[in-house]
Design a protein around this motif. Structure first.
Motif, PDB file in Angstrom:
ATOM      1  N   LYS A 269      22.732 -57.584  57.885  1.00 38.24           N
ATOM      2  CA  LYS A 269      21.625 -56.665  58.146  1.00 38.24           C
ATOM      3  C   LYS A 269      21.042 -56.167  56.826  1.00 38.24           C
ATOM      4  O   LYS A 269      21.689 -56.314  55.778  1.00 38.24           O
ATOM      5  CB  LYS A 269      22.094 -55.462  58.995  1.00 38.24           C
ATOM      6  CG  LYS A 269      23.140 -54.608  58.291  1.00 38.24           C
ATOM      7  CD  LYS A 269      23.660 -53.520  59.219  1.00 38.24           C
ATOM      8  CE  LYS A 269      22.754 -52.309  59.252  1.00 38.24           C
ATOM      9  NZ  LYS A 269      22.711 -51.567  57.981  1.00 38.24           N
ATOM     10  N   LEU A 270      19.881 -55.557  56.906  1.00 38.75           N
ATOM     11  CA  LEU A 270      19.371 -54.855  55.727  1.00 38.75           C
ATOM     12  C   LEU A 270      20.198 -53.592  55.534  1.00 38.75           C
ATOM     13  O   LEU A 270      20.893 -53.141  56.467  1.00 38.75           O
ATOM     14  CB  LEU A 270      17.884 -54.526  55.898  1.00 38.75           C
ATOM     15  CG  LEU A 270      17.445 -53.531  56.979  1.00 38.75           C
ATOM     16  CD1 LEU A 270      17.546 -52.093  56.516  1.00 38.75           C
ATOM     17  CD2 LEU A 270      16.026 -53.805  57.383  1.00 38.75           C
ATOM     18  N   THR A 271      20.158 -53.021  54.346  1.00 44.28           N
ATOM     19  CA  THR A 271      20.852 -51.754  54.124  1.00 44.28           C
ATOM     20  C   THR A 271      19.920 -50.768  53.425  1.00 44.28           C
ATOM     21  O   THR A 271      19.152 -51.162  52.546  1.00 44.28           O
ATOM     22  CB  THR A 271      22.145 -51.935  53.294  1.00 44.28           C
ATOM     23  OG1 THR A 271      22.761 -50.662  53.104  1.00 44.28           O
ATOM     24  CG2 THR A 271      21.906 -52.564  51.935  1.00 44.28           C
ATOM     25  N   GLY A 272      19.959 -49.509  53.861  1.00 46.18           N
ATOM     26  CA  GLY A 272      19.112 -48.486  53.224  1.00 46.18           C
ATOM     27  C   GLY A 272      17.714 -48.471  53.816  1.00 46.18           C
ATOM     28  O   GLY A 272      17.496 -48.897  54.953  1.00 46.18           O
ATOM     29  N   GLY A 273      16.777 -48.015  53.016  1.00 47.04           N
ATOM     30  CA  GLY A 273      15.419 -47.785  53.504  1.00 47.04           C
ATOM     31  C   GLY A 273      14.702 -49.037  53.986  1.00 47.04           C
ATOM     32  O   GLY A 273      13.891 -48.992  54.895  1.00 47.04           O
ATOM     33  N   GLY A 274      14.952 -50.176  53.359  1.00 41.61           N
ATOM     34  CA  GLY A 274      14.326 -51.424  53.780  1.00 41.61           C
ATOM     35  C   GLY A 274      12.970 -51.666  53.155  1.00 41.61           C
ATOM     36  O   GLY A 274      12.608 -51.037  52.157  1.00 41.61           O
ATOM     37  N   ARG A 275      12.221 -52.637  53.740  1.00 39.37           N
ATOM     38  CA  ARG A 275      10.944 -53.115  53.182  1.00 39.37           C
ATOM     39  C   ARG A 275      11.147 -53.547  51.737  1.00 39.37           C
ATOM     40  O   ARG A 275      10.403 -53.142  50.832  1.00 39.37           O
ATOM     41  CB  ARG A 275       9.856 -52.048  53.279  1.00 39.37           C
ATOM     42  CG  ARG A 275       9.480 -51.714  54.704  1.00 39.37           C
ATOM     43  CD  ARG A 275       8.153 -51.015  54.757  1.00 39.37           C
ATOM     44  NE  ARG A 275       7.804 -50.668  56.110  1.00 39.37           N
ATOM     45  CZ  ARG A 275       6.775 -49.894  56.434  1.00 39.37           C
ATOM     46  NH1 ARG A 275       5.998 -49.399  55.506  1.00 39.37           N
ATOM     47  NH2 ARG A 275       6.519 -49.626  57.691  1.00 39.37           N
ATOM     48  N   GLY A 276      12.181 -54.342  51.544  1.00 41.22           N
ATOM     49  CA  GLY A 276      12.627 -54.718  50.202  1.00 41.22           C
ATOM     50  C   GLY A 276      14.030 -54.160  50.007  1.00 41.22           C
ATOM     51  O   GLY A 276      14.648 -53.672  50.960  1.00 41.22           O
ATOM     52  N   GLY A 277      14.536 -54.279  48.812  1.00 38.73           N
ATOM     53  CA  GLY A 277      15.871 -53.753  48.535  1.00 38.73           C
ATOM     54  C   GLY A 277      16.961 -54.745  48.902  1.00 38.73           C
ATOM     55  O   GLY A 277      16.783 -55.962  48.755  1.00 38.73           O
ATOM     56  N   CYS A 278      18.053 -54.255  49.441  1.00 39.34           N
ATOM     57  CA  CYS A 278      19.240 -55.098  49.636  1.00 39.34           C
ATOM     58  C   CYS A 278      19.575 -55.336  51.103  1.00 39.34           C
ATOM     59  O   CYS A 278      19.182 -54.571  51.975  1.00 39.34           O
ATOM     60  CB  CYS A 278      20.451 -54.437  48.976  1.00 39.34           C
ATOM     61  SG  CYS A 278      20.367 -54.425  47.188  1.00 39.34           S
ATOM     62  N   MET A 279      20.354 -56.419  51.312  1.00 37.24           N
ATOM     63  CA  MET A 279      20.955 -56.689  52.621  1.00 37.24           C
ATOM     64  C   MET A 279      22.469 -56.784  52.424  1.00 37.24           C
ATOM     65  O   MET A 279      22.945 -56.923  51.293  1.00 37.24           O
ATOM     66  CB  MET A 279      20.394 -57.963  53.254  1.00 37.24           C
ATOM     67  CG  MET A 279      20.351 -59.207  52.401  1.00 37.24           C
ATOM     68  SD  MET A 279      21.916 -60.021  52.045  1.00 37.24           S
ATOM     69  CE  MET A 279      22.350 -60.646  53.668  1.00 37.24           C
ATOM     70  N   ILE A 280      23.191 -56.694  53.536  1.00 36.23           N
ATOM     71  CA  ILE A 280      24.647 -56.834  53.468  1.00 36.23           C
ATOM     72  C   ILE A 280      25.098 -57.855  54.508  1.00 36.23           C
ATOM     73  O   ILE A 280      24.424 -58.054  55.526  1.00 36.23           O
ATOM     74  CB  ILE A 280      25.378 -55.478  53.705  1.00 36.23           C
ATOM     75  CG1 ILE A 280      24.893 -54.799  54.991  1.00 36.23           C
ATOM     76  CG2 ILE A 280      25.213 -54.560  52.507  1.00 36.23           C
ATOM     77  CD1 ILE A 280      25.636 -53.503  55.335  1.00 36.23           C
ATOM     78  N   ALA A 281      26.233 -58.494  54.233  1.00 31.78           N
ATOM     79  CA  ALA A 281      26.805 -59.454  55.182  1.00 31.78           C
ATOM     80  C   ALA A 281      28.307 -59.257  55.214  1.00 31.78           C
ATOM     81  O   ALA A 281      28.907 -58.810  54.222  1.00 31.78           O
ATOM     82  CB  ALA A 281      26.456 -60.881  54.750  1.00 31.78           C
ATOM     83  N   LEU A 282      28.905 -59.561  56.345  1.00 32.11           N
ATOM     84  CA  LEU A 282      30.345 -59.374  56.519  1.00 32.11           C
ATOM     85  C   LEU A 282      31.025 -60.747  56.583  1.00 32.11           C
ATOM     86  O   LEU A 282      30.555 -61.641  57.286  1.00 32.11           O
ATOM     87  CB  LEU A 282      30.588 -58.615  57.828  1.00 32.11           C
ATOM     88  CG  LEU A 282      31.943 -57.945  58.003  1.00 32.11           C
ATOM     89  CD1 LEU A 282      32.089 -56.762  57.049  1.00 32.11           C
ATOM     90  CD2 LEU A 282      32.117 -57.470  59.443  1.00 32.11           C
ATOM     91  N   ALA A 283      32.144 -60.879  55.853  1.00 29.22           N
ATOM     92  CA  ALA A 283      32.878 -62.156  55.860  1.00 29.22           C
ATOM     93  C   ALA A 283      34.354 -61.882  56.084  1.00 29.22           C
ATOM     94  O   ALA A 283      34.871 -60.837  55.669  1.00 29.22           O
ATOM     95  CB  ALA A 283      32.681 -62.876  54.529  1.00 29.22           C
ATOM     96  N   SER A 284      35.036 -62.840  56.724  1.00 22.59           N
ATOM     97  CA  SER A 284      36.430 -62.565  57.082  1.00 22.59           C
ATOM     98  C   SER A 284      37.420 -62.933  55.980  1.00 22.59           C
ATOM     99  O   SER A 284      38.580 -62.543  56.048  1.00 22.59           O
ATOM    100  CB  SER A 284      36.805 -63.289  58.374  1.00 22.59           C
ATOM    101  OG  SER A 284      36.459 -64.641  58.252  1.00 22.59           O
ATOM    102  N   SER A 285      36.978 -63.678  54.951  1.00 22.65           N
ATOM    103  CA  SER A 285      37.909 -64.001  53.867  1.00 22.65           C
ATOM    104  C   SER A 285      37.151 -64.042  52.542  1.00 22.65           C
ATOM    105  O   SER A 285      35.918 -64.125  52.517  1.00 22.65           O
ATOM    106  CB  SER A 285      38.554 -65.365  54.102  1.00 22.65           C
ATOM    107  OG  SER A 285      37.578 -66.376  53.930  1.00 22.65           O
ATOM    108  N   ARG A 286      37.917 -64.012  51.477  1.00 26.39           N
ATOM    109  CA  ARG A 286      37.312 -64.059  50.140  1.00 26.39           C
ATOM    110  C   ARG A 286      36.550 -65.378  49.942  1.00 26.39           C
ATOM    111  O   ARG A 286      35.454 -65.395  49.397  1.00 26.39           O
ATOM    112  CB  ARG A 286      38.439 -63.936  49.091  1.00 26.39           C
ATOM    113  CG  ARG A 286      37.970 -63.951  47.655  1.00 26.39           C
ATOM    114  CD  ARG A 286      37.522 -62.559  47.275  1.00 26.39           C
ATOM    115  NE  ARG A 286      36.504 -62.604  46.261  1.00 26.39           N
ATOM    116  CZ  ARG A 286      36.127 -61.561  45.548  1.00 26.39           C
ATOM    117  NH1 ARG A 286      36.657 -60.379  45.740  1.00 26.39           N
ATOM    118  NH2 ARG A 286      35.191 -61.652  44.651  1.00 26.39           N
TER     119      ARG A 286
END
Ligand code: PMV
Length: 316
Positions: A269-286
């Protein structure tokens, strides 16, 4: 005032769930981002107060309008402590990317407030720190929920509801979080205003979407508590789709989110205010996190960070 140099620091933050809905009273989950920091140093000097930061170097009183939140806090604190606005200079160094949803403006304010109180040799209470941060954040963001101030000042994972006492909770999920920077500045203020207009023009749909974001955040909290990474990932992706409907995503964020999901992320998903900036993703292992990170970089992300949510909060 006999000190020559004072230092204040603050770290960044990542909103895991609940951005924008938190402005309307729904819960949000935020985690500290100690991989990025702000350091404010105040030196004793002679003459007008000088400011040296990313956006400006010169006399404080000539600082640009974009720094109004910060300059107002510096002036108001100095005045409220009965000190004179002269004979010192302020240097701000930051590794928190500005306007990327990492809490840069709150961290700059907090590091500077801490340094100023130390410079003037006064104790700083937590309430004062929050009060002054709020003064800056209101100018920078228009209608802040207070989540950035709460997480950056407290440096603990939070389940945050506007106006309620903050609830820290232990985040011990055996997963990895990848942060991907689109390289494009986010637009928190415009995005918050866009959501307000959406709700004003489509009241029923807006109310349902905000409520759904709140339910997803509550469900994410349960998933974290029951160590259910798959369910957390699903909530994250659903939250992204709702944020997109509300108009706070953009093509770059949507592209990186779909690249992360196509590369095996449990959710993104995006993180924070949006319309640019950063996204985050979840992973189960390194290994999966490394793979997703490399995919994001080859898909145009300017930078990525990987954090083991069960152990460290952030390492590069
Ligand atoms: O400062 P940012 O870009 O991380 O976003 C703040 C989160 C919002 O929910 C969009 C606004 C707010 O004040 O809570």
């Amino acid at each position: 005032m006999d000190k020559k140099t004072s230092v204040g620091t603050a770290i960044g933050k990542i909103i895991l769930m609940g951005e924008h809905a938190v402005v309307y009273g729904e819960p949000a989950i935020a985690i500290p981002f100690p991989g990025a920091k702000v350091k404010t140093t105040i030196y004793k000097g002679n003459g007008p107060v000088l400011l040296d930061c990313l956006y400006y170097k010169g006399v404080l009183s000539n600082a640009p309008e974009t720094l109004l939140g910060l300059t107002k806090v510096i002036k108001n604190i100095t005045e409220s402590l009965g000190e004179e606005l002269k004979d010192f200079s302020i240097n701000i160094e930051s590794t928190i990317l500005p306007e990327r949803g990492m809490g840069s403006s709150a961290a700059v304010a907090i590091a500077t407030i801490r340094a100023l109180y130390d410079f003037f040799n006064r104790p700083l209470t937590y309430d004062e720190l929050l009060k002054w941060t709020d003064v800056s954040e209101k100018i920078v963001h228009g209608n802040p929920s207070g989540i950035d101030a709460a997480i950056v000042s407290g440096e603990k994972t939070l389940y945050y509801i506007k106006g309620k006492p903050v609830i820290p909770f232990e985040f011990k999920l055996d997963t990895y979080l990848i942060v991907g920077d689109t390289g494009k500045k986010g637009q928190t203020r415009a995005a918050v205003e866009g959501v307000r207009q959406f709700i004003e023009s489509k009241a029923e749909e807006g109310r349902v979407l905000i409520k759904e974001l709140g339910v997803l955040t509550m469900s994410a909290k349960s998933s974290i508590e029951s160590n259910d990474a798959i369910k957390l990932g699903e909530s994250m992706t659903r939250a992204h789709n709702i944020l997109d409907k509300l108009g706070v995503s953009d093509d770059n964020l949507n592209f990186l989110v779909s690249e992360a999901l196509n590369s095996g992320a449990l959710g993104a998903k995006l993180t924070g205010g949006g319309r640019g900036g950063c996204m985050i993703a979840l992973a189960s292992s390194r290994e999966e996190a490394n793979y997703i990170s490399s995919k994001l970089l080859s898909s145009g992300a300017e930078n990525t960070w990987i954090s083991n949510l069960g152990v460290d909060l952030v390492d590069k």
